[in-house]
Motif scaffolding. Structure first.
Motif, PDB file in Angstrom:
ATOM      1  N   TYR A   1       0.847  -1.186   0.000  1.00 14.51           N
ATOM      2  CA  TYR A   1       0.000   0.000   0.000  1.00 14.51           C
ATOM      3  C   TYR A   1       0.885   1.240   0.000  1.00 14.51           C
ATOM      4  O   TYR A   1       2.053   1.187   0.395  1.00 14.51           O
ATOM      5  N   LEU A   2       0.322   2.327  -0.487  1.00 12.52           N
ATOM      6  CA  LEU A   2       1.057   3.575  -0.590  1.00 12.52           C
ATOM      7  C   LEU A   2       0.730   4.483   0.584  1.00 12.52           C
ATOM      8  O   LEU A   2      -0.413   4.527   1.047  1.00 12.52           O
ATOM      9  N   VAL A   3       1.735   5.224   1.045  1.00 15.25           N
ATOM     10  CA  VAL A   3       1.544   6.263   2.058  1.00 15.25           C
ATOM     11  C   VAL A   3       2.117   7.550   1.485  1.00 15.25           C
ATOM     12  O   VAL A   3       3.282   7.602   1.094  1.00 15.25           O
ATOM     13  N   THR A   4       1.302   8.575   1.405  1.00  9.69           N
ATOM     14  CA  THR A   4       1.748   9.846   0.846  1.00  9.69           C
ATOM     15  C   THR A   4       1.631  10.944   1.895  1.00  9.69           C
ATOM     16  O   THR A   4       0.584  11.100   2.521  1.00  9.69           O
ATOM     17  N   ASP A   5       2.719  11.686   2.129  1.00  5.36           N
ATOM     18  CA  ASP A   5       2.717  12.834   3.032  1.00  5.36           C
ATOM     19  C   ASP A   5       3.394  14.002   2.321  1.00  5.36           C
ATOM     20  O   ASP A   5       4.395  13.823   1.607  1.00  5.36           O
ATOM     21  N   ARG A   6       2.863  15.194   2.530  1.00  9.98           N
ATOM     22  CA  ARG A   6       3.502  16.408   2.022  1.00  9.98           C
ATOM     23  C   ARG A   6       3.463  17.440   3.140  1.00  9.98           C
ATOM     24  O   ARG A   6       2.604  18.320   3.169  1.00  9.98           O
ATOM     25  N   ILE A   7       4.379  17.290   4.066  1.00 10.10           N
ATOM     26  CA  ILE A   7       4.386  18.117   5.273  1.00 10.10           C
ATOM     27  C   ILE A   7       5.241  19.356   5.022  1.00 10.10           C
ATOM     28  O   ILE A   7       6.417  19.243   4.665  1.00 10.10           O
ATOM     29  N   PRO A   8       4.679  20.546   5.180  1.00 11.12           N
ATOM     30  CA  PRO A   8       5.453  21.767   4.901  1.00 11.12           C
ATOM     31  C   PRO A   8       6.521  22.004   5.968  1.00 11.12           C
ATOM     32  O   PRO A   8       6.403  21.550   7.112  1.00 11.12           O
ATOM     33  N   LEU A   9       7.567  22.711   5.587  1.00 13.12           N
ATOM     34  CA  LEU A   9       8.592  23.093   6.545  1.00 13.12           C
ATOM     35  C   LEU A   9       8.063  24.178   7.474  1.00 13.12           C
ATOM     36  O   LEU A   9       7.205  24.974   7.090  1.00 13.12           O
ATOM     37  N   PRO A  10       8.562  24.223   8.705  1.00 11.79           N
ATOM     38  CA  PRO A  10       8.125  25.302   9.620  1.00 11.79           C
ATOM     39  C   PRO A  10       8.459  26.669   9.042  1.00 11.79           C
ATOM     40  O   PRO A  10       9.472  26.851   8.373  1.00 11.79           O
ATOM     41  N   ASP A  11       7.600  27.608   9.298  1.00 11.70           N
ATOM     42  CA  ASP A  11       7.782  28.973   8.792  1.00 11.70           C
ATOM     43  C   ASP A  11       8.602  29.768   9.802  1.00 11.70           C
ATOM     44  O   ASP A  11       8.061  30.494  10.639  1.00 11.70           O
ATOM     45  N   GLY A  12       9.893  29.607   9.752  1.00 12.56           N
ATOM     46  CA  GLY A  12      10.780  30.323  10.656  1.00 12.56           C
ATOM     47  C   GLY A  12      10.915  29.611  11.999  1.00 12.56           C
ATOM     48  O   GLY A  12      10.277  28.587  12.259  1.00 12.56           O
ATOM     49  N   PRO A  13      11.777  30.141  12.882  1.00 14.85           N
ATOM     50  CA  PRO A  13      11.993  29.525  14.198  1.00 14.85           C
ATOM     51  C   PRO A  13      10.684  29.497  14.999  1.00 14.85           C
ATOM     52  O   PRO A  13       9.930  30.468  15.033  1.00 14.85           O
ATOM     53  N   SER A  14      10.415  28.370  15.611  1.00 19.19           N
ATOM     54  CA  SER A  14       9.188  28.260  16.375  1.00 19.19           C
ATOM     55  C   SER A  14       9.290  27.097  17.349  1.00 19.19           C
ATOM     56  O   SER A  14      10.190  26.266  17.267  1.00 19.19           O
ATOM     57  N   VAL A  15       8.362  27.069  18.258  1.00 20.18           N
ATOM     58  CA  VAL A  15       8.223  25.924  19.146  1.00 20.18           C
ATOM     59  C   VAL A  15       7.345  24.894  18.444  1.00 20.18           C
ATOM     60  O   VAL A  15       6.288  25.222  17.917  1.00 20.18           O
ATOM     61  N   VAL A  16       7.800  23.668  18.410  1.00 28.29           N
ATOM     62  CA  VAL A  16       7.019  22.587  17.827  1.00 28.29           C
ATOM     63  C   VAL A  16       6.176  21.958  18.936  1.00 28.29           C
ATOM     64  O   VAL A  16       6.702  21.402  19.897  1.00 28.29           O
ATOM     65  N   GLN A  17       4.884  22.105  18.816  1.00 26.86           N
ATOM     66  CA  GLN A  17       3.972  21.557  19.829  1.00 26.86           C
ATOM     67  C   GLN A  17       3.679  20.098  19.527  1.00 26.86           C
ATOM     68  O   GLN A  17       3.296  19.748  18.403  1.00 26.86           O
ATOM     69  N   VAL A  18       3.876  19.243  20.502  1.00 29.22           N
ATOM     70  CA  VAL A  18       3.632  17.808  20.338  1.00 29.22           C
ATOM     71  C   VAL A  18       2.355  17.439  21.093  1.00 29.22           C
ATOM     72  O   VAL A  18       2.220  17.762  22.274  1.00 29.22           O
ATOM     73  N   GLU A  19       1.436  16.798  20.410  1.00 29.62           N
ATOM     74  CA  GLU A  19       0.207  16.330  21.052  1.00 29.62           C
ATOM     75  C   GLU A  19       0.057  14.841  20.779  1.00 29.62           C
ATOM     76  O   GLU A  19      -0.050  14.419  19.631  1.00 29.62           O
ATOM     77  N   VAL A  20       0.073  14.059  21.839  1.00 25.14           N
ATOM     78  CA  VAL A  20      -0.045  12.609  21.727  1.00 25.14           C
ATOM     79  C   VAL A  20      -1.146  12.148  22.670  1.00 25.14           C
ATOM     80  O   VAL A  20      -1.148  12.505  23.849  1.00 25.14           O
ATOM     81  N   THR A  21      -2.073  11.378  22.182  1.00 23.64           N
ATOM     82  CA  THR A  21      -3.136  10.852  23.035  1.00 23.64           C
ATOM     83  C   THR A  21      -3.213   9.345  22.860  1.00 23.64           C
ATOM     84  O   THR A  21      -2.845   8.792  21.821  1.00 23.64           O
ATOM     85  N   ARG A  22      -3.686   8.688  23.925  1.00 24.00           N
ATOM     86  CA  ARG A  22      -3.868   7.246  23.851  1.00 24.00           C
ATOM     87  C   ARG A  22      -5.064   6.864  24.714  1.00 24.00           C
ATOM     88  O   ARG A  22      -5.198   7.352  25.833  1.00 24.00           O
ATOM     89  N   GLU A  23      -5.915   6.025  24.166  1.00 21.21           N
ATOM     90  CA  GLU A  23      -7.049   5.517  24.922  1.00 21.21           C
ATOM     91  C   GLU A  23      -6.962   4.004  24.992  1.00 21.21           C
ATOM     92  O   GLU A  23      -6.698   3.338  23.987  1.00 21.21           O
ATOM     93  N   ASP A  24      -7.147   3.472  26.186  1.00 20.13           N
ATOM     94  CA  ASP A  24      -7.133   2.023  26.384  1.00 20.13           C
ATOM     95  C   ASP A  24      -8.485   1.578  26.926  1.00 20.13           C
ATOM     96  O   ASP A  24      -9.104   2.280  27.730  1.00 20.13           O
ATOM     97  N   SER A  25      -8.925   0.426  26.499  1.00 24.02           N
ATOM     98  CA  SER A  25     -10.125  -0.170  27.072  1.00 24.02           C
ATOM     99  C   SER A  25      -9.933  -1.679  27.106  1.00 24.02           C
ATOM    100  O   SER A  25      -9.246  -2.248  26.251  1.00 24.02           O
ATOM    101  N   TYR A  26     -10.517  -2.322  28.098  1.00 27.74           N
ATOM    102  CA  TYR A  26     -10.413  -3.777  28.180  1.00 27.74           C
ATOM    103  C   TYR A  26     -11.541  -4.314  29.047  1.00 27.74           C
ATOM    104  O   TYR A  26     -12.173  -3.585  29.803  1.00 27.74           O
TER     105      TYR A  26
END
Length: 382
Positions: free
Chosen positions: A6-31
């Motif tokens: 299968y193909l995976v296509t990404d076209r992620i732009p470069l940051p526009d100048g110096p900046s803080v890169v915000q990371v958001e990660v979430t995880r949900e578990d159920s059992y």
């Protein structure tokens, strides 16, 4: 291309100048938590959960003799058994050394990412094997099959996995949820009364902090619950499982350390540490820790004396320790206070006590002094 590609296509732009890169990660578990009456039902639930995957069974030497045979045979008959092993029974196996030996064994077995670890045993197995599963290959699925009352009502639920360290109990660990929990009530029939009482301590904790109805259920059925052979046990395991999942679900990763579930554990963990994780069972240490917390609450006028008396009376009726002399081993008060000081250091200078106010209501405080703890530790409660 092959149909499996299968193909995976990404076209992620470069940051526009110096900046803080915000990371958001979430995880949900159920059992699921399945509370089942017998081993046949437990095997059916396990095979359904595995859904054809291979599994290893990790247990301790005692449980291997008592309970692993039918589980192992069922997996072998379905061509799903990758391997089985056991470790010495008891808290002294709950170490990083044991955990790394189990990781070595998994590697030797050729354990793969889709395979499943089955943790068959009490709290020590749930905690140790859960941590192994959290670390091996950065996390592999595991199923808890608790064989003790303490495991079914507490240790097997909630995803807190860890091993002990000489400095403190559960010092090395992670938050890692099981794929499923299968609590087989038939297993409880092989428990001796001491182990049953130790498990009941964790249920009393939940009843005091969150369920007057459960507290009354324990009061009405003390003898049957200690024997672990009554319909009252079914009600107990279901109720305790539901209460713990409700409380843990509000803050599964303990972002807020002000947790009622720690009732009795502040002193209890210190007692286990200074007695070298052996002669005092976890539930016994927690029971004594609850009696100490009740005493501090009574001295401060936080809890109604009648409620305090009722809680301590129930702990005593269950045959659990309420005084140092009841622990069955010599415990130095200064050593306990030293262990509490170490816990305070580990927790950034904070030492939280959960104090009962009334059944279902607790106060979480951080200003309990060493003098208050010393007085409560040394009080004789007949």
């Amino acid at each position: 291309m092959d149909s499996r590609d299968y193909l995976v296509t990404d076209r992620i732009p470069l940051p526009d100048g110096p900046s803080v890169v915000q990371v958001e990660v979430t995880r949900e578990d159920s059992y699921r938590i399945d509370v089942v009456p017998d081993v046949d039902a437990a095997i059916t639930a396990l095979l359904a959960e595995l859904d054809g995957r291979r599994a290893v069974v990790i247990t301790d030497h005692v449980v291997a003799e008592l309970h692993s045979g039918r589980i192992v045979e069922a997996l072998r008959e379905n061509d799903q058994l990758l391997g089985t092993t056991s470790v010495p029974s008891g808290e002294k196996s709950k170490t990083a050394t044991t955990a790394f030996e189990l990781m070595d064994w998994l590697a030797q077995m050729g354990f793969a990412r889709r395979d499943v670890v089955v943790a068959l045993g009490g709290g020590v197995i749930a905690d140790t094997v859960g941590w192994v599963a959290s670390a091996y290959m950065r996390g592999v699925p595991y199923v808890n099959m608790p064989t003790t009352l303490l495991g079914q009502v507490d240790a097997g639920i909630g995803g807190k996995v860890a091993v002990d360290h000489s400095e403190a109990k559960n010092l090395v660990g992670a938050f890692y949820q099981p794929r499923a929990v299968i609590s087989c009530l038939e297993y409880l029939g092989t428990l001796d009364r001491r182990q049953a009482r130790a498990g009941l301590a964790e249920v009393v904790k939940k009843a005091v902090i969150a369920s007057p109805a459960l507290f009354e259920h324990i009061e009405r059925n003390v003898d049957d619950l200690v024997e672990c052979r009554s319909p009252a046990v079914d009600v107990l395991v279901h109720a305790a499982s539901a209460i713990k999942t409700e409380l843990v679900g509000r803050d599964p990763y303990e972002v807020d350390l002000r947790r009622p579930l720690n009732f009795g554990h502040t002193v209890g963990h210190a007692v286990e540490t200074v007695t070298d994780y052996g002669p005092v069972l976890h539930g016994e240490a927690v029971a004594f820790g609850m009696a100490v917390a009740v005493d501090v609450a009574r001295s401060r006028g936080v809890v109604d004396p009648a409620t305090a008396d009722r809680v301590v009376a129930l702990i005593r009726r269950l045959g659990l320790p309420v005084s140092l002399a009841d622990l069955g081993v010599e415990v130095d008060v200064d050593d306990v206070l030293g262990a509490l000081a170490k816990i305070r250091q580990i927790r950034d200078g904070s030492l939280r006590f959960v104090l009962p106010v009334e059944l279902g209501t607790t106060a979480i405080v951080e200003d309990v002094t060493s003098a208050e703890v010393r007085e409560a530790l040394t009080r004789e409660r007949s």
